[in-house]
Design a protein around this motif. Structure first.
Motif, PDB file in Angstrom:
ATOM      1  N   PHE A 298       0.839  -1.244  -0.065  1.00 33.28           N
ATOM      2  CA  PHE A 298       0.051  -0.139   0.145  1.00 33.28           C
ATOM      3  C   PHE A 298       0.812   1.234  -0.112  1.00 33.28           C
ATOM      4  O   PHE A 298       0.502   2.249  -0.946  1.00 33.28           O
ATOM      5  CB  PHE A 298      -0.814   0.124   1.007  1.00 33.28           C
ATOM      6  N   GLY A 299       1.897   1.321   0.897  1.00 33.45           N
ATOM      7  CA  GLY A 299       2.578   2.546   1.127  1.00 33.45           C
ATOM      8  C   GLY A 299       3.448   2.789  -0.171  1.00 33.45           C
ATOM      9  O   GLY A 299       3.363   3.961  -0.679  1.00 33.45           O
ATOM     10  N   SER A 300       3.959   1.778  -0.945  1.00 34.53           N
ATOM     11  CA  SER A 300       5.025   1.979  -2.146  1.00 34.53           C
ATOM     12  C   SER A 300       3.982   2.104  -3.288  1.00 34.53           C
ATOM     13  O   SER A 300       4.087   3.025  -4.290  1.00 34.53           O
ATOM     14  CB  SER A 300       5.559   0.718  -2.545  1.00 34.53           C
ATOM     15  N   PHE A 301       2.736   1.542  -3.342  1.00 37.84           N
ATOM     16  CA  PHE A 301       1.799   1.929  -4.500  1.00 37.84           C
ATOM     17  C   PHE A 301       1.120   3.342  -4.675  1.00 37.84           C
ATOM     18  O   PHE A 301       1.410   3.988  -5.758  1.00 37.84           O
ATOM     19  CB  PHE A 301       0.480   0.963  -4.516  1.00 37.84           C
ATOM     20  N   MET A 302       1.097   3.775  -3.557  1.00 38.14           N
ATOM     21  CA  MET A 302       0.506   5.160  -3.418  1.00 38.14           C
ATOM     22  C   MET A 302       1.625   6.138  -3.944  1.00 38.14           C
ATOM     23  O   MET A 302       1.511   7.206  -4.558  1.00 38.14           O
ATOM     24  CB  MET A 302       0.064   5.497  -2.049  1.00 38.14           C
ATOM     25  N   PHE A 303       2.793   5.860  -3.472  1.00 38.71           N
ATOM     26  CA  PHE A 303       4.243   6.484  -3.842  1.00 38.71           C
ATOM     27  C   PHE A 303       4.414   6.600  -5.389  1.00 38.71           C
ATOM     28  O   PHE A 303       4.625   7.672  -6.019  1.00 38.71           O
ATOM     29  CB  PHE A 303       5.419   6.312  -3.008  1.00 38.71           C
ATOM     30  N   THR A 304       4.613   5.388  -5.870  1.00 44.33           N
ATOM     31  CA  THR A 304       4.801   5.314  -7.237  1.00 44.33           C
ATOM     32  C   THR A 304       3.648   5.609  -8.146  1.00 44.33           C
ATOM     33  O   THR A 304       4.076   6.397  -9.160  1.00 44.33           O
ATOM     34  CB  THR A 304       5.304   3.895  -7.442  1.00 44.33           C
ATOM     35  N   LEU A 305       2.459   5.575  -7.879  1.00 46.55           N
ATOM     36  CA  LEU A 305       1.461   5.800  -8.694  1.00 46.55           C
ATOM     37  C   LEU A 305       1.007   7.436  -8.857  1.00 46.55           C
ATOM     38  O   LEU A 305       0.891   7.951  -9.780  1.00 46.55           O
ATOM     39  CB  LEU A 305       0.046   5.317  -8.203  1.00 46.55           C
ATOM     40  N   THR A 306       1.480   8.058  -7.771  1.00 51.54           N
ATOM     41  CA  THR A 306       1.535   9.498  -7.958  1.00 51.54           C
ATOM     42  C   THR A 306       2.616  10.069  -8.726  1.00 51.54           C
ATOM     43  O   THR A 306       2.279  11.023  -9.627  1.00 51.54           O
ATOM     44  CB  THR A 306       1.806  10.191  -6.622  1.00 51.54           C
ATOM     45  N   LEU A 307       3.903   9.542  -8.570  1.00 50.90           N
ATOM     46  CA  LEU A 307       4.973   9.930  -9.542  1.00 50.90           C
ATOM     47  C   LEU A 307       4.508   9.580 -11.034  1.00 50.90           C
ATOM     48  O   LEU A 307       4.769  10.479 -11.954  1.00 50.90           O
ATOM     49  CB  LEU A 307       6.109   8.999  -9.193  1.00 50.90           C
ATOM     50  N   LEU A 308       3.933   8.579 -11.311  1.00 54.03           N
ATOM     51  CA  LEU A 308       3.730   8.109 -12.570  1.00 54.03           C
ATOM     52  C   LEU A 308       2.255   9.190 -13.055  1.00 54.03           C
ATOM     53  O   LEU A 308       2.686   9.760 -14.227  1.00 54.03           O
ATOM     54  CB  LEU A 308       2.803   6.798 -12.688  1.00 54.03           C
ATOM     55  N   LEU A 309       1.509   9.577 -12.292  1.00 56.51           N
ATOM     56  CA  LEU A 309       0.621  10.548 -12.767  1.00 56.51           C
ATOM     57  C   LEU A 309       1.153  11.794 -12.992  1.00 56.51           C
ATOM     58  O   LEU A 309       0.726  12.377 -14.069  1.00 56.51           O
ATOM     59  CB  LEU A 309      -0.458  10.557 -11.646  1.00 56.51           C
ATOM     60  N   GLN A 310       1.809  12.295 -12.146  1.00 62.00           N
ATOM     61  CA  GLN A 310       2.420  13.665 -12.430  1.00 62.00           C
ATOM     62  C   GLN A 310       3.790  13.718 -13.170  1.00 62.00           C
ATOM     63  O   GLN A 310       3.692  14.817 -14.408  1.00 62.00           O
ATOM     64  CB  GLN A 310       2.808  14.074 -10.840  1.00 62.00           C
ATOM     65  N   GLY A 442      14.852   5.049 -14.742  1.00 59.53           N
ATOM     66  CA  GLY A 442      16.342   5.600 -15.129  1.00 59.53           C
ATOM     67  C   GLY A 442      16.409   7.168 -14.621  1.00 59.53           C
ATOM     68  O   GLY A 442      15.531   7.967 -14.448  1.00 59.53           O
ATOM     69  N   LYS A 443      17.793   7.457 -14.813  1.00 56.09           N
ATOM     70  CA  LYS A 443      18.033   8.877 -14.311  1.00 56.09           C
ATOM     71  C   LYS A 443      17.222  10.037 -15.454  1.00 56.09           C
ATOM     72  O   LYS A 443      17.119  11.143 -15.057  1.00 56.09           O
ATOM     73  CB  LYS A 443      19.378   9.043 -14.314  1.00 56.09           C
ATOM     74  N   HIS A 444      17.227   9.736 -16.860  1.00 58.23           N
ATOM     75  CA  HIS A 444      16.686  10.511 -17.755  1.00 58.23           C
ATOM     76  C   HIS A 444      15.301   9.789 -18.234  1.00 58.23           C
ATOM     77  O   HIS A 444      15.214   9.384 -19.615  1.00 58.23           O
ATOM     78  CB  HIS A 444      17.341  10.706 -18.908  1.00 58.23           C
ATOM     79  N   ALA A 445      14.259   9.856 -17.308  1.00 59.24           N
ATOM     80  CA  ALA A 445      13.170   8.962 -17.571  1.00 59.24           C
ATOM     81  C   ALA A 445      12.362   9.902 -18.742  1.00 59.24           C
ATOM     82  O   ALA A 445      12.178  10.786 -18.987  1.00 59.24           O
ATOM     83  CB  ALA A 445      12.405   9.066 -16.273  1.00 59.24           C
ATOM     84  N   THR A 446      11.590   8.784 -19.456  1.00 55.08           N
ATOM     85  CA  THR A 446      10.854   9.233 -20.438  1.00 55.08           C
ATOM     86  C   THR A 446       9.345   8.674 -20.303  1.00 55.08           C
ATOM     87  O   THR A 446       8.938   8.059 -19.320  1.00 55.08           O
ATOM     88  CB  THR A 446      11.324   8.751 -21.913  1.00 55.08           C
ATOM     89  N   ASP A 447       8.533   9.288 -20.987  1.00 57.13           N
ATOM     90  CA  ASP A 447       6.969   8.806 -20.619  1.00 57.13           C
ATOM     91  C   ASP A 447       6.965   7.186 -20.608  1.00 57.13           C
ATOM     92  O   ASP A 447       6.143   6.647 -19.845  1.00 57.13           O
ATOM     93  CB  ASP A 447       5.753   9.220 -21.704  1.00 57.13           C
ATOM     94  N   ALA A 448       7.558   6.489 -21.550  1.00 56.40           N
ATOM     95  CA  ALA A 448       7.481   5.089 -21.723  1.00 56.40           C
ATOM     96  C   ALA A 448       8.135   4.567 -20.594  1.00 56.40           C
ATOM     97  O   ALA A 448       7.702   3.518 -19.836  1.00 56.40           O
ATOM     98  CB  ALA A 448       8.177   4.889 -22.970  1.00 56.40           C
ATOM     99  N   SER A 449       9.453   5.057 -19.954  1.00 52.79           N
ATOM    100  CA  SER A 449       9.909   4.372 -18.761  1.00 52.79           C
ATOM    101  C   SER A 449       9.214   4.503 -17.647  1.00 52.79           C
ATOM    102  O   SER A 449       9.240   3.756 -16.652  1.00 52.79           O
ATOM    103  CB  SER A 449      11.396   5.030 -18.773  1.00 52.79           C
ATOM    104  N   TRP A 450       8.565   5.614 -17.419  1.00 53.70           N
ATOM    105  CA  TRP A 450       7.783   5.949 -16.247  1.00 53.70           C
ATOM    106  C   TRP A 450       6.475   4.697 -16.175  1.00 53.70           C
ATOM    107  O   TRP A 450       6.224   4.244 -15.026  1.00 53.70           O
ATOM    108  CB  TRP A 450       6.909   7.093 -16.560  1.00 53.70           C
ATOM    109  N   ALA A 451       6.108   4.646 -17.397  1.00 51.66           N
ATOM    110  CA  ALA A 451       4.932   3.486 -17.340  1.00 51.66           C
ATOM    111  C   ALA A 451       5.504   2.026 -17.267  1.00 51.66           C
ATOM    112  O   ALA A 451       4.915   1.338 -16.066  1.00 51.66           O
ATOM    113  CB  ALA A 451       4.383   3.545 -18.753  1.00 51.66           C
TER     114      ALA A 451
END
Length: 493
Positions: A298-310, A442-451
């Motif tokens: 639960f803790g990790s899912f909320m953290f990572t999903l927020t990063l994906l959305l934004q 990755g350090k230089h994340a793209t839209d695809a790498s975030w997904a």
């Protein structure tokens, strides 16, 4: 034996006088709400923190996970202090301290100051929160405890979701140009009100345990976990230098020495911070294991999903928060009927609900893997609805399952152990699964790498939920009426 979930109460019949549980529960759960709110609210503020005070990935994980770590590190001691000096007194002290440290978070000028303030805020929560479960367990009549536990789980879950939704709204509103600072400053007046109300409505503790403290054990447990979690949090951004591996290697011997100390202290008649007799109860042990797996996910899912959305999908804080709204609504609805479901169907209701969570996670991971950045928001929202509906049944029941055989005089320490393991699990989830997320992105994340990163993180969450499913399935073997409460030896009472 039966697979019905017994009421989450102590084994002995309550001898406490009748109390007005409504006002007491409102005060207690208000504090629980804000403790959970502040763990998750920084998720939605992550991009703002990057922009305004230049917080990097490691700092962001420390701002999130550091709070949970400090919260967990002090939780057992906080529970024991409540047993020793009174739940009301410690609750008020913790609430006031939480308000002060929230103010320090709100005025932080750089990532270092914010991380330190968040650690202090977590320690304040560790004084405040154990008293919530302790008062419910020790002072509420048996017939009112199941509903109180359901509301406790609902407050914890709603605080988590509100951190995403209300946090985004507060940042977007940008009151007085304060931006992300309002998510911390808003706590201050509420803490004052809660502390004042607690002095009026919380019952005075008439019987207290004569217990000692164990600073060596508390420090040893915290140090062992810090040696593991800090390198996992910072290693990926620092390219895994030698010190990260040295720290992780030292975690095991430090843990072994700490356990040896705890056993020695117990033989001498002292009060070790790890009360092993409580774990003789299969219900407490099983509830703790299931809770750990749940909170890692639960803790990790909320953290990572927020990063994906934004960061991945380009949503603003308020828009990202709104995505979580249906999840919060369904969580609230199912948490209110979860008690009736478990009362009728027993552990089967928890197994099915865990399966619903797993279904939502699998659907999200598969879609992200297949469609990448083209994953539509409607699909994400549908998956979150499944996840929220399952969470609302499972989370409150796990609290009750772990504490249902705990004696009233052990309420504080048992609550402290339970919440400690849950918060350490949240910190570990953010650190470990967060490290996987950032490594894939990755350090230089793209839209695809975030997904792709979110797909991998979600797949790990599925494994954690499967552990919860397994524990709830096997729980009926030791949730019967025949189990006696775990007795803490007289030297520890």
């Amino acid at each position: 034996m039966t697979d019905q979930l017994a009421p989450p109460s102590v084994a002995e019949a309550s001898t406490q006088p009748t109390v007005r549980t409504g006002p007491i529960l409102l005060v207690l759960l208000s504090a629980m709400f804000f403790a959970q709110f502040d763990f998750f609210v920084v998720n939605v503020a992550a991009p703002s923190l990057e922009e305004s005070i230049h917080a990097g990935p490691a700092a962001l994980e420390l701002v999130v996970g550091g709070y949970a770590f400090a919260y967990a590190a002090g939780m057992i001691t906080g529970g024991r202090l409540g047993d020793k000096y009174g739940y009301r007194r410690l609750f008020v002290i913790g609430t006031i301290a939480f308000g002060i440290t929230s103010l320090l978070c709100g005025i932080a000028a750089n990532p270092e100051q914010l991380v330190i303030a968040r650690l202090a805020q977590g320690l304040s929560g560790a004084i405040m929160v154990p008293q919530v479960l302790a008062v419910i367990t020790a002072d509420f009549p048996d017939e009112r405890k199941p509903k109180a536990m359901a509301w406790y789980g609902a407050a914890a879950g709603l605080g988590s979701i509100a951190g995403q939704v209300l946090g985004g709204a507060l940042i977007a509103a940008d009151f007085a140009g304060l931006g992300w600072r309002t998510i911390f400053l808003i706590n201050v007046p509420f803490c004052v009100v809660i502390a004042a109300a607690a002095l009026r409505v919380l019952p005075a503790q008439t019987q207290r345990r004569s217990v000692g403290l164990d600073p060596v054990g508390a420090f040893g447990v915290s140090l062992a976990l810090a040696l593991l979690l800090v390198p996992l949090t910072m290693g990926h951004s620092a390219d895994w230098p030698a010190w990260t591996w040295i720290c992780m290697a030292l975690a095991l011997p430090v843990a072994a020495v700490t356990l040896r100390w705890e056993q020695t202290l117990r033989r001498r008649g002292g009060d070790p911070v790890l009360v092993f007799p409580l774990f003789r109860s299969p219900s407490f042990r099983g509830g703790v294991i299931a809770s750990v797996a749940f909170m890692v996910y639960f803790g990790s899912f909320m953290f990572t999903l927020t990063l994906l959305l934004q960061s991945g999908l380009g949503l603003g804080p308020f828009q990202a928060g709104l995505v979580f709204s249906p999840m919060g609504i369904l969580f609230t609805a199912t948490s209110m009927i979860g008690g009736r479901l478990t009362g009728r169907w027993g552990m089967s209701a928890l197994v099915v609900s865990s399966g619903v969570i797993a279904l939502g996670l699998v659907a999200l991971a598969v879609r992200l893997y297949a469609a990448g950045p083209d994953t539509g928001l409607p699909w994400i929202v549908v998956c979150l609805c499944l996840i929220g509906a399952g969470n609302g049944v499972v989370l409150p029941a796990l609290f009750g399952a772990a504490l249902m055989r705990v004696r009233a005089q052990d309420a504080g320490i048992a609550s402290g152990i339970l919440t400690t393991t849950q918060q350490f699990a949240s910190a570990a989830g953010v650190a470990v699964i967060g490290a996987v997320f950032f490594a894939v992105a990755g350090k230089h994340a793209t839209d695809a790498s975030w997904a792709d990163a979110m797909a991998w993180a979600t797949a790990i969450s599925v494994l954690m939920v499967l552990v919860v499913m397994w524990m709830t399935w096997t729980f009926r073997r030791f949730a019967g009426d025949g189990e006696r409460p775990a007795e803490v030896p007289a030297a520890h009472v």
